[in-house]
Design a protein around this motif. Structure first.
Motif, PDB file in Angstrom:
ATOM      1  N   LYS A   8      -0.008  -3.547 -12.680  1.00 24.36           N
ATOM      2  CA  LYS A   8      -1.294  -2.856 -12.699  1.00 24.36           C
ATOM      3  C   LYS A   8      -2.327  -3.628 -11.890  1.00 24.36           C
ATOM      4  CE  LYS A   8      -2.832  -1.041 -16.517  1.00 24.36           C
ATOM      5  NZ  LYS A   8      -3.186  -0.849 -17.943  1.00 24.36           N
ATOM      6  N   ALA A   9      -2.229  -4.947 -11.919  1.00 27.08           N
ATOM      7  CA  ALA A   9      -3.178  -5.767 -11.151  1.00 27.08           C
ATOM      8  C   ALA A   9      -3.043  -5.491  -9.660  1.00 27.08           C
ATOM      9  CB  ALA A   9      -2.936  -7.249 -11.438  1.00 27.08           C
ATOM     10  N   THR A  10      -1.792  -5.359  -9.197  1.00 26.18           N
ATOM     11  CA  THR A  10      -1.571  -5.040  -7.779  1.00 26.18           C
ATOM     12  C   THR A  10      -2.126  -3.667  -7.456  1.00 26.18           C
ATOM     13  OG1 THR A  10       0.408  -6.414  -7.643  1.00 26.18           O
ATOM     14  CG2 THR A  10       0.182  -4.669  -6.007  1.00 26.18           C
ATOM     15  N   LEU A  11      -1.867  -2.702  -8.341  1.00 24.23           N
ATOM     16  CA  LEU A  11      -2.366  -1.344  -8.118  1.00 24.23           C
ATOM     17  C   LEU A  11      -3.884  -1.334  -8.005  1.00 24.23           C
ATOM     18  CD1 LEU A  11      -1.081   1.849  -9.876  1.00 24.23           C
ATOM     19  CD2 LEU A  11      -3.505   1.502  -9.501  1.00 24.23           C
ATOM     20  N   SER A  59      -5.757  -3.706  -7.165  1.00 22.75           N
ATOM     21  CA  SER A  59      -6.249  -4.445  -5.999  1.00 22.75           C
ATOM     22  C   SER A  59      -6.402  -3.523  -4.794  1.00 22.75           C
ATOM     23  CB  SER A  59      -5.297  -5.597  -5.661  1.00 22.75           C
ATOM     24  OG  SER A  59      -4.079  -5.119  -5.098  1.00 22.75           O
ATOM     25  N   TYR A  60      -5.644  -2.407  -4.812  1.00 26.17           N
ATOM     26  CA  TYR A  60      -5.758  -1.420  -3.746  1.00 26.17           C
ATOM     27  C   TYR A  60      -6.713  -0.288  -4.111  1.00 26.17           C
ATOM     28  CZ  TYR A  60      -1.605  -3.528  -1.624  1.00 26.17           C
ATOM     29  OH  TYR A  60      -0.714  -4.394  -1.043  1.00 26.17           O
ATOM     30  N   PHE A  61      -6.635   0.160  -5.347  1.00 28.54           N
ATOM     31  CA  PHE A  61      -7.415   1.317  -5.787  1.00 28.54           C
ATOM     32  C   PHE A  61      -8.124   0.978  -7.097  1.00 28.54           C
ATOM     33  CE2 PHE A  61      -3.755   2.856  -3.418  1.00 28.54           C
ATOM     34  CZ  PHE A  61      -4.359   3.660  -2.453  1.00 28.54           C
ATOM     35  N   THR A  62      -9.430   1.084  -7.093  1.00 30.60           N
ATOM     36  CA  THR A  62     -10.201   0.684  -8.268  1.00 30.60           C
ATOM     37  C   THR A  62     -10.122   1.685  -9.405  1.00 30.60           C
ATOM     38  OG1 THR A  62     -12.185   1.685  -7.271  1.00 30.60           O
ATOM     39  CG2 THR A  62     -11.833  -0.681  -6.914  1.00 30.60           C
ATOM     40  N   ASP A  63      -9.727   2.917  -9.125  1.00 26.63           N
ATOM     41  CA  ASP A  63      -9.554   3.892 -10.195  1.00 26.63           C
ATOM     42  C   ASP A  63      -8.576   4.980  -9.773  1.00 26.63           C
ATOM     43  OD1 ASP A  63     -10.980   5.831  -8.652  1.00 26.63           O
ATOM     44  OD2 ASP A  63     -12.863   5.124  -9.477  1.00 26.63           O
ATOM     45  N   LYS A  64      -8.160   5.783 -10.737  1.00 30.73           N
ATOM     46  CA  LYS A  64      -7.150   6.826 -10.511  1.00 30.73           C
ATOM     47  C   LYS A  64      -7.679   7.905  -9.569  1.00 30.73           C
ATOM     48  CE  LYS A  64      -6.031   9.781 -13.787  1.00 30.73           C
ATOM     49  NZ  LYS A  64      -5.448  10.439 -14.983  1.00 30.73           N
ATOM     50  N   LYS A  65      -8.954   8.194  -9.680  1.00 30.08           N
ATOM     51  CA  LYS A  65      -9.562   9.211  -8.824  1.00 30.08           C
ATOM     52  C   LYS A  65      -9.388   8.850  -7.351  1.00 30.08           C
ATOM     53  CE  LYS A  65     -13.952   8.945  -8.250  1.00 30.08           C
ATOM     54  NZ  LYS A  65     -15.420   8.981  -8.495  1.00 30.08           N
ATOM     55  N   LEU A  66      -9.684   7.617  -7.015  1.00 27.32           N
ATOM     56  CA  LEU A  66      -9.569   7.153  -5.637  1.00 27.32           C
ATOM     57  C   LEU A  66      -8.116   7.197  -5.173  1.00 27.32           C
ATOM     58  CD1 LEU A  66     -11.345   5.973  -3.358  1.00 27.32           C
ATOM     59  CD2 LEU A  66     -10.760   3.705  -4.213  1.00 27.32           C
ATOM     60  N   LEU A  67      -7.206   6.849  -6.065  1.00 28.56           N
ATOM     61  CA  LEU A  67      -5.788   6.870  -5.723  1.00 28.56           C
ATOM     62  C   LEU A  67      -5.312   8.291  -5.452  1.00 28.56           C
ATOM     63  CD1 LEU A  67      -3.038   5.588  -5.404  1.00 28.56           C
ATOM     64  CD2 LEU A  67      -2.853   5.466  -7.894  1.00 28.56           C
ATOM     65  N   TYR A 111       0.819  -1.211   0.000  1.00 26.17           N
ATOM     66  CA  TYR A 111       0.000   0.000   0.000  1.00 26.17           C
ATOM     67  C   TYR A 111       0.859   1.269   0.000  1.00 26.17           C
ATOM     68  CZ  TYR A 111      -3.008   3.633   2.036  1.00 26.17           C
ATOM     69  OH  TYR A 111      -3.661   4.803   2.292  1.00 26.17           O
ATOM     70  N   ASP A 112       1.816   1.359   0.926  1.00 25.32           N
ATOM     71  CA  ASP A 112       2.673   2.546   1.005  1.00 25.32           C
ATOM     72  C   ASP A 112       3.511   2.719  -0.258  1.00 25.32           C
ATOM     73  OD1 ASP A 112       1.719   3.186   3.519  1.00 25.32           O
ATOM     74  OD2 ASP A 112       3.329   2.149   4.574  1.00 25.32           O
ATOM     75  N   GLN A 113       3.949   1.600  -0.816  1.00 24.22           N
ATOM     76  CA  GLN A 113       4.744   1.627  -2.039  1.00 24.22           C
ATOM     77  C   GLN A 113       3.940   2.205  -3.204  1.00 24.22           C
ATOM     78  OE1 GLN A 113       6.681  -2.149  -2.641  1.00 24.22           O
ATOM     79  NE2 GLN A 113       6.863  -1.845  -4.860  1.00 24.22           N
ATOM     80  N   VAL A 114       2.682   1.796  -3.298  1.00 27.95           N
ATOM     81  CA  VAL A 114       1.802   2.309  -4.345  1.00 27.95           C
ATOM     82  C   VAL A 114       1.557   3.807  -4.148  1.00 27.95           C
ATOM     83  CG1 VAL A 114      -0.557   2.241  -5.280  1.00 27.95           C
ATOM     84  CG2 VAL A 114       0.678   0.111  -4.825  1.00 27.95           C
ATOM     85  N   LEU A 115       1.304   4.223  -2.919  1.00 26.35           N
ATOM     86  CA  LEU A 115       1.050   5.636  -2.647  1.00 26.35           C
ATOM     87  C   LEU A 115       2.251   6.508  -2.997  1.00 26.35           C
ATOM     88  CD1 LEU A 115      -0.899   6.163   0.705  1.00 26.35           C
ATOM     89  CD2 LEU A 115      -1.711   6.363  -1.639  1.00 26.35           C
ATOM     90  N   GLU A 116       3.451   6.048  -2.653  1.00 31.22           N
ATOM     91  CA  GLU A 116       4.645   6.838  -2.935  1.00 31.22           C
ATOM     92  C   GLU A 116       4.878   6.963  -4.439  1.00 31.22           C
ATOM     93  OE1 GLU A 116       7.585   9.384  -2.417  1.00 31.22           O
ATOM     94  OE2 GLU A 116       6.242   8.640  -0.842  1.00 31.22           O
ATOM     95  N   GLY A 117       4.655   5.877  -5.154  1.00 30.48           N
ATOM     96  CA  GLY A 117       4.796   5.937  -6.609  1.00 30.48           C
ATOM     97  C   GLY A 117       3.778   6.871  -7.226  1.00 30.48           C
ATOM     98  N   ALA A 125       2.065   2.630 -11.903  1.00 31.38           N
ATOM     99  CA  ALA A 125       2.496   1.264 -11.588  1.00 31.38           C
ATOM    100  C   ALA A 125       4.011   1.129 -11.741  1.00 31.38           C
ATOM    101  CB  ALA A 125       1.776   0.266 -12.489  1.00 31.38           C
ATOM    102  N   ARG A 126       4.572   1.710 -12.812  1.00 29.67           N
ATOM    103  CA  ARG A 126       6.033   1.655 -13.005  1.00 29.67           C
ATOM    104  C   ARG A 126       6.754   2.382 -11.878  1.00 29.67           C
ATOM    105  NH1 ARG A 126       4.688   2.712 -18.414  1.00 29.67           N
ATOM    106  NH2 ARG A 126       5.190   4.932 -18.139  1.00 29.67           N
TER     107      ARG A 126
END
Length: 206
Positions: A45-48, A50-58, A13-19, A38-39
């Motif tokens: 992208k599947a992992t991303l 799994s945490y956030f269903t769309d870019k808006k939420l992220l 989760y933290d890794q995705v947020l920082e990216g 994701a890069r």
């Protein structure tokens, strides 16, 4: 009113947020792609998804997380055993520092730019960010009144007034691209003026 989807947290989760933070800062909301996020995060992208269903939420979570850190650190300065002048100055420097920072400006601009498409972004960001700090400021001012350090009838209004004083000139000029940077001397001038103005209105002279 649209509901905000709950976030599922996990190992990356933290890794995705920082990216995501890095990409949103570089490319803005519209320019940020899920592939680039994701890069940057070093996940699939599947992992991303799994945490956030769309870019808006992220984006909403990135903005809330960053603001929560800033608010917690600033709120920690509002301690009861320091004189109001010292406490307000330290808090004011943190307020001003955040609102003129690249990230603070980006959050504001994106919330405004996307307000028609998803107004819940601004509402949720305000609820979990500025509103939380405002509540902490109200608590501090009320304690200072009870100790006889300040004389305030409406502490909620006074809290809003101090926060707005710390926004003076610099925030508006940066939002409208009148300037793209602020010097240490300019930030000092605004915050010192905010504290002196506030204490001239609400100080007890003690």
């Amino acid at each position: 009113m649209n509901e905000v989807t709950p976030i599922k947290k996990g190992r990356k989760y933290d890794q995705v947020l920082e990216g995501a933070r890095a990409v949103f800062m570089a490319d803005g909301y519209e320019g940020a792609s899920v592939d680039a996020i994701a890069r940057s995060a070093g996940v699939s992208k599947a992992t991303l998804y799994s945490y956030f269903t769309d870019k808006k939420l992220l984006f909403m979570e990135v903005a809330k997380t960053e603001c929560s850190v800033q608010i917690r650190e600033t709120g920690d300065l509002l301690v009861d055993d320091a004189a109001p002048r010292e406490t307000l100055y330290k808090a004011g420097r943190r307020i001003t520092g955040f609102i003129i920072s690249d990230f603070g400006q980006s959050i504001f601009r994106m919330c405004v730019a996307e307000s028609d498409r998803f107004p819940e972004l601004g509402r949720e960001f305000f609820r979990t960010g500025p509103a939380v700090f405002r509540g902490r400021m109200v608590e501090y001012l009320q304690s200072a009144v009870e100790r006889g350090e300040l004389a305030i009838d409406d502490v909620a209004l006074a809290a809003d007034q101090f926060i707005e004083l710390c926004h003076a000139t610099l925030f508006v000029e940066m939002v409208f691209n009148v300037r793209d940077s602020v010097t240490e001397e300019e930030a000092e001038r605004v915050v010192s003026g905010a504290v002196e103005t506030f204490l001239a209105r609400y100080g007890t002279g003690g």
